[in-house]
Design an enzyme around this catalytic site. Structure first.
Site, PDB file in Angstrom:
ATOM      1  N   CYS A  33       0.756  -1.144  -0.184  1.00 15.86           N
ATOM      2  CA  CYS A  33      -0.029  -0.126   0.065  1.00 15.86           C
ATOM      3  C   CYS A  33       0.774   1.302  -0.121  1.00 15.86           C
ATOM      4  O   CYS A  33       0.460   2.151  -0.646  1.00 15.86           O
ATOM      5  CB  CYS A  33      -0.988   0.008   1.183  1.00 15.86           C
ATOM      6  N   ARG A  43       6.812 -11.287   5.197  1.00 16.88           N
ATOM      7  CA  ARG A  43       6.101 -11.031   6.579  1.00 16.88           C
ATOM      8  C   ARG A  43       6.919 -12.060   7.477  1.00 16.88           C
ATOM      9  O   ARG A  43       7.055 -13.190   6.952  1.00 16.88           O
ATOM     10  CB  ARG A  43       4.497 -11.105   6.499  1.00 16.88           C
ATOM     11  N   GLN A  52       1.153 -11.163  -3.628  1.00 11.54           N
ATOM     12  CA  GLN A  52      -0.231 -10.860  -3.533  1.00 11.54           C
ATOM     13  C   GLN A  52      -0.821 -10.342  -4.941  1.00 11.54           C
ATOM     14  O   GLN A  52      -0.318  -9.663  -5.523  1.00 11.54           O
ATOM     15  CB  GLN A  52      -0.495  -9.824  -2.471  1.00 11.54           C
ATOM     16  N   ASP A  96      -2.495  -8.045  -5.449  1.00  8.80           N
ATOM     17  CA  ASP A  96      -3.023  -6.830  -4.759  1.00  8.80           C
ATOM     18  C   ASP A  96      -3.682  -5.648  -5.513  1.00  8.80           C
ATOM     19  O   ASP A  96      -3.089  -5.485  -6.667  1.00  8.80           O
ATOM     20  CB  ASP A  96      -1.660  -6.108  -3.619  1.00  8.80           C
ATOM     21  N   HIS A 108      -5.221  -1.243  -4.995  1.00  6.56           N
ATOM     22  CA  HIS A 108      -5.955  -0.131  -4.210  1.00  6.56           C
ATOM     23  C   HIS A 108      -6.655   0.575  -5.134  1.00  6.56           C
ATOM     24  O   HIS A 108      -6.372   1.019  -6.260  1.00  6.56           O
ATOM     25  CB  HIS A 108      -4.542   0.445  -3.509  1.00  6.56           C
ATOM     26  N   LYS A 119     -14.501  -4.527   6.464  1.00  8.42           N
ATOM     27  CA  LYS A 119     -13.903  -5.289   5.384  1.00  8.42           C
ATOM     28  C   LYS A 119     -14.944  -6.604   5.017  1.00  8.42           C
ATOM     29  O   LYS A 119     -15.641  -6.783   6.069  1.00  8.42           O
ATOM     30  CB  LYS A 119     -12.577  -5.850   5.919  1.00  8.42           C
ATOM     31  N   HIS A 162      -8.386  -1.237  -0.264  1.00  8.20           N
ATOM     32  CA  HIS A 162      -7.403  -2.640  -0.533  1.00  8.20           C
ATOM     33  C   HIS A 162      -8.194  -3.483  -0.692  1.00  8.20           C
ATOM     34  O   HIS A 162      -9.244  -3.925  -0.165  1.00  8.20           O
ATOM     35  CB  HIS A 162      -6.651  -2.872   0.942  1.00  8.20           C
TER      36      HIS A 162
END
Length: 598
Positions: free
Chosen positions: A293, A322, A340, A342, A344, A425, A471
Site C-alpha cells: 500500500c 512477513r 499478492q 493486490d 488499491h 472489510k 485495499h
RNA sequence: GCCCUUGUAGCUCAGCAGGUAGAGCACUUCCUUGGUAAGGAAGAGGUCACCGGUUCAAGUCCGGUCGAGGGCUCCA
C-alpha cells in the site's frame, strides 16, 4: 448447519458428553491429573489436561477403551446449580477450574473463559455422571446410552496453552471425534483420508509443482518448479488481462523502502513484529515490504489528483515478506514470502458503493473462472475500541459492503466489531471440492493511510478532499491460492491450467515419428503436448501419464498412423477411441476455452 | 517461539538386545516393439540431517544444533 444450529444439536451434546467421558477416563488413569476445559468443536471435541507425563499413542488407545467401558454403563448426566463457594470446594484440587469459577464469580466470562455479551450474568452449574463432575453449562445427553461407543475415536494429542496464552502453562490436548452412528464416523475418517490424499505438499512433490528447501533456502520460501511456474504464469496472465479489461492500471514497485516510509504508514508502529529487520544502505535504514500500500500511495501522490480521475485502480502482483513464527509455516498456505494479487482503489465518496459492487463482482468472476462455486462472506464492522475515521464514514462503508453482498447474492455473516482499526472489510471464503472453507479474498476499507499520507484530490468545488481508499486481494496470495487450487482439484487441474495437456503415447518405436508429427500439429493449434518415447510398454506409459493427471492420453499405433487419428483416453479412465486429429484438437481447445476439466 | 512426534538413497520405507548399510519405485545401459494403470536383466546412487559425548565398536544410546509433522497463538 450454522454454528447456532450446531450448538442446539444432538450431535453437539454427544460430543460435549464424550469430552466429559474422556476426562473421566484420563483422570482414572492419572488420579493426580488436572483438567482444564473440554468443549465440542467442529467434527469432534477436545479436552485439555495437565498431566505428570506426556501421553503416547498407546495411552490414547487405552483411554479410548476406557471411554467405551464407561459409556456402556449408561450413566445419567445430572445438572446442578451451585454457589461459587461450593463449586470451589468441589474443585479444590483443580486449579484450572478454580480459576474458571473465579471468572464466573466476577462475571463477564463463561466457563471457557470467553467474554460474555454485556449484561449476562453467568450461572454456575456442574454436570455429573458416574464419578466425574465438571464445571459446565451443558447441554449434555440425558445418559451415556445416547452415545454410540462405536462412533467415537480419539485422534491425536497436541500441546495447547492454558487460555491460549503462550506465557501460561502448556497443557496436553486430546482431540477426539464423535458421531451418532458408526457409519458417520467411518465417513468422517474417510474424509480425513481424502484430505490427506489431496494435501498440496504431497501433490506438489508428486507432480513437480513446487518445493521448499528449509535447510538450504529457508522455511516459508517457495520455489516454483517449472510445472507450478507454468500454472502460475497462465493464471496470472489470465488475471492480469482481466484486470486490464476492467479499468485497472498495472503498476510495479520495489521490494524495499526507507524507514521513513514505514514510519509514515504506521507499519513500524503497529506491524513491526511481522517485519524483517532493517537493511543498512549507505547509513540509511530500509525495510523489506510487508505490504504494497505505501508504494501505491506514493504513486498516487506523484501527481495532483482531480475528482475526474476517479476511480483509480492500481493493481500489482506485489511480493511481500512477513515474519511468521517458525511453528506456523505450512506448505504454500502459510509462508514468509508471497505474492499478492493486490490492488488499491481510490475514489470519491459518492462512487464508493458502486466501486464496492464492482470489486465484489470482479472478485467472484475471477474465483469462478478457477472453478470455485461456493462462497461465504464475513463482514467485519467497526471495532468498539480504538478505530480511526468518523462514524459516518464507517456506517457508509459498512452499508456499501453489506449491500454489495446482498446484490451479489452471497451468503454472509456479520462479525460485529471484528474489523481492523482502520476500516470495515469483507473476507470471502470459498468451499473446496470436499467442503472445506478457505479464505482467499479480502476487500477492505482504509480510513487510516489516506490520513497519514495526507492524500487529497481536488473536488468539483475546487477544494481539497480526502479520497476513499480500498485495499483488495482476490486470489489473496499466489502461493496460498495455488495451495488451495491443488487441494480443490486434487492436482487434476482444468485443462487450461495443466502444464501438459496431452501426452502422446506411441505403441512401438516405429510410431514415434507419427507421434512427433501429431505433436507438432497440436502445438501449432495451441496445445501443450508431450511425447512419451521411453522404452516402456504402452500400459506403463498410460500409468505414468495417469499419475501425472494429464487430461488427455493419446495412443498412436499402426491404425492411427494410417488413418491420421489419435486414440483418446481421458484421465477419468474413459476411453473415447480413435478420433481424427482435428476433432481432438477442437475438443481439447473447447475445454481450454471454457476452462473445463475433462 | 512453545509442547509432543520425527529426520536412513531423488521418492516411500525397512534396519533396533549397539558389531563395518537394505527393499520397492525413480534413474542409466542392454534385451524386448508390446493396444489402454507396472515386460525382463544389469548398473549406478547414502560421510544413516549436522556437531559433540559414552563405548573396543554408534544409523542404533546420551546431549546440543538445524529441519519436518501435529497442535497452541497468528494470518494472505
Amino acid at each position: 448447519m450454522s454454528k447456532k444450529e450446531y450448538e442446539q444439536s444432538h450431535l453437539y451434546k454427544i460430543r460435549h458428553s464424550a469430552a466429559h467421558v474422556m476426562a473421566q477416563a484420563v483422570l482414572e488413569m492419572f488420579p493426580k491429573g488436572k483438567v482444564a476445559i473440554g468443549p465440542p468443536i467442529e467434527d469432534g471435541f477436545y479436552y485439555d489436561f495437565d498431566l505428570p507425563r506426556a501421553l503416547t499413542t498407546d495411552d490414547l488407545k487405552a483411554i479410548e477403551k476406557r471411554m467405551r467401558n464407561i459409556i456402556k454403563k449408561r450413566h445419567t448426566f445430572a445438572r446442578r446449580e451451585l454457589s461459587a463457594e461450593e463449586a470451589k470446594e468441589i474443585f479444590a484440587d483443580q486449579p484450572y477450574k478454580i480459576e474458571l469459577i473465579e471468572g464466573l464469580e466476577t462475571g463477564g466470562v463463561d466457563e471457557y473463559g470467553e467474554a460474555l455479551p454485556a449484561g449476562e450474568t453467568p450461572v454456575i452449574s456442574i454436570y455429573k455422571h458416574d464419578t466425574f463432575a465438571d464445571l459446565c453449562k451443558g447441554p449434555h445427553v440425558e445418559n451415556l446410552g445416547k452415545i454410540n461407543p462405536k462412533a467415537i475415536k480419539l485422534l491425536n494429542v497436541a500441546g495447547a496453552y492454558w487460555r491460549g496464552d503462550e506465557n501460561r502453562q502448556q497443557l496436553q490436548r486430546i482431540y477426539g471425534t464423535a458421531w451418532e452412528k458408526p457409519q458417520e464416523l467411518k465417513d468422517y475418517l474417510a474424509r480425513l483420508e481424502e484430505a490427506k490424499k489431496r494435501d498440496h505438499r504431497k501433490l506438489g512433490k508428486e507432480l513437480g509443482l513446487f518445493s521448499i528447501d528449509a535447510e538450504n533456502l529457508g522455511g516459508g520460501l517457495v520455489l516454483w518448479q517449472p510445472k507450478g511456474g507454468l500454472i502460475r504464469h497462465i493464471a496470472e496472465e489470465f488475471c492480469k488481462n482481466e484486470h486490464l479489461a476492467n479499468g485497472y492500471d498495472m503498476v510495479y514497485s520495489p521490494h524495499i523502502g526507507k524507514s521513513a516510509l514505514w514510519e509514515t504508514s504506521g507499519h513500524l508502529d503497529f506491524y513491526k513484529e511481522s517485519m524483517y529487520s532493517a537493511l543498512d544502505i549507505d547509513g540509511q535504514e530500509y525495510y523489506l515490504k510487508p505490504m504494497n500500500c505505501p508504494f501505491h500511495i506514493l504513486m498516487y501522490k506523484n501527481d495532483l489528483r482531480s475528482y475526474r480521475d476517479f476511480p483509480l485502480r492500481y493493481a500489482e502482483w506485489g511480493t511481500v515478506y512477513r515474519y511468521e513464527r517458525s511453528g506456523v509455516l505450512h506448505g504454500l498456505l502459510r509462508v514468509r514470502g508471497f505474492t499478492q494479487d493486490d490492488a488499491h482503489h481510490f475514489c470519491r465518496e459518492d462512487q464508493m458503493p458502486e466501486e464496492i459492487d464492482f470489486v465484489l463482482k470482479f472478485c467472484l468472476h475471477i474465483l469462478r473462472s478457477f472453478g470455485f462455486e461456493n462462497f461465504h462472506a464475513y463482514l467485519s464492522t467497526q471495532p468498539p475500541e480504538k478505530s480511526v475515521g468518523e462514524a459516518a464514514q464507517w456506517r457508509a462503508a459498512e452499508k456499501a459492503l453489506e449491500e454489495a453482498l446482498q446484490r451479489a447474492n452471497i451468503p454472509y455473516d456479520v462479525d460485529e466489531g471484528g474489523g481492523a482499526f482502520y476500516g470495515p472489510k469483507i473476507d470471502l471464503k470459498i468451499s473446496d471440492a470436499i467442503g472445506r472453507e478457505w479464505q482467499l479474498s479480502t476487500i477492505q476499507f482504509d480510513f487510516n493511510l489516506p490520513e497519514r499520507f495526507d492524500m487529497s484530490y481536488i473536488g468539483s468545488d475546487g477544494k481539497e478532499h480526502r479520497p476513499y481508499m480500498i485495499h483488495r486481494a482476490l486470489m489473496g496470495s499466489m502461493e496460498r491460492f495455488f495451495g488451495v487450487l491443488i487441494e480443490h482439484f486434487a492436482g487434476a487441474f482444468p485443462v487450461w491450467l495443466m502444464p501438459t495437456q496431452a501426452m502422446l503415447i506411441p505403441i512401438a518405436d516405429r510410431h514415434v515419428k507419427y507421434a512427433e508429427k501429431v505433436a507438432a500439429q497440436l502445438k501449432i493449434a495451441g496445445l501443450r503436448v508431450e511425447i512419451d518415447d521411453s522404452n516402456d510398454r504402452m500400459g506403463n506409459k498410460i500409468r505414468k501419464a495417469q499419475k501425472q493427471k494429464i487430461p488427455y492420453m493419446l495412443v498412436v499405433g499402426d491404425k492411427e498412423a494410417e488413418e491420421n487419428t489419435v486414440a483418446i483416453r481421458l484421465r477419468s479412465g474413459e476411453n473415447l477411441g480413435p478420433k481424427p486429429l482435428d476433432e481432438f484438437a477442437a475438443m481439447a481447445l473447447e475445454a481450454v476455452e471454457e476452462k473445463r476439466s475433462v
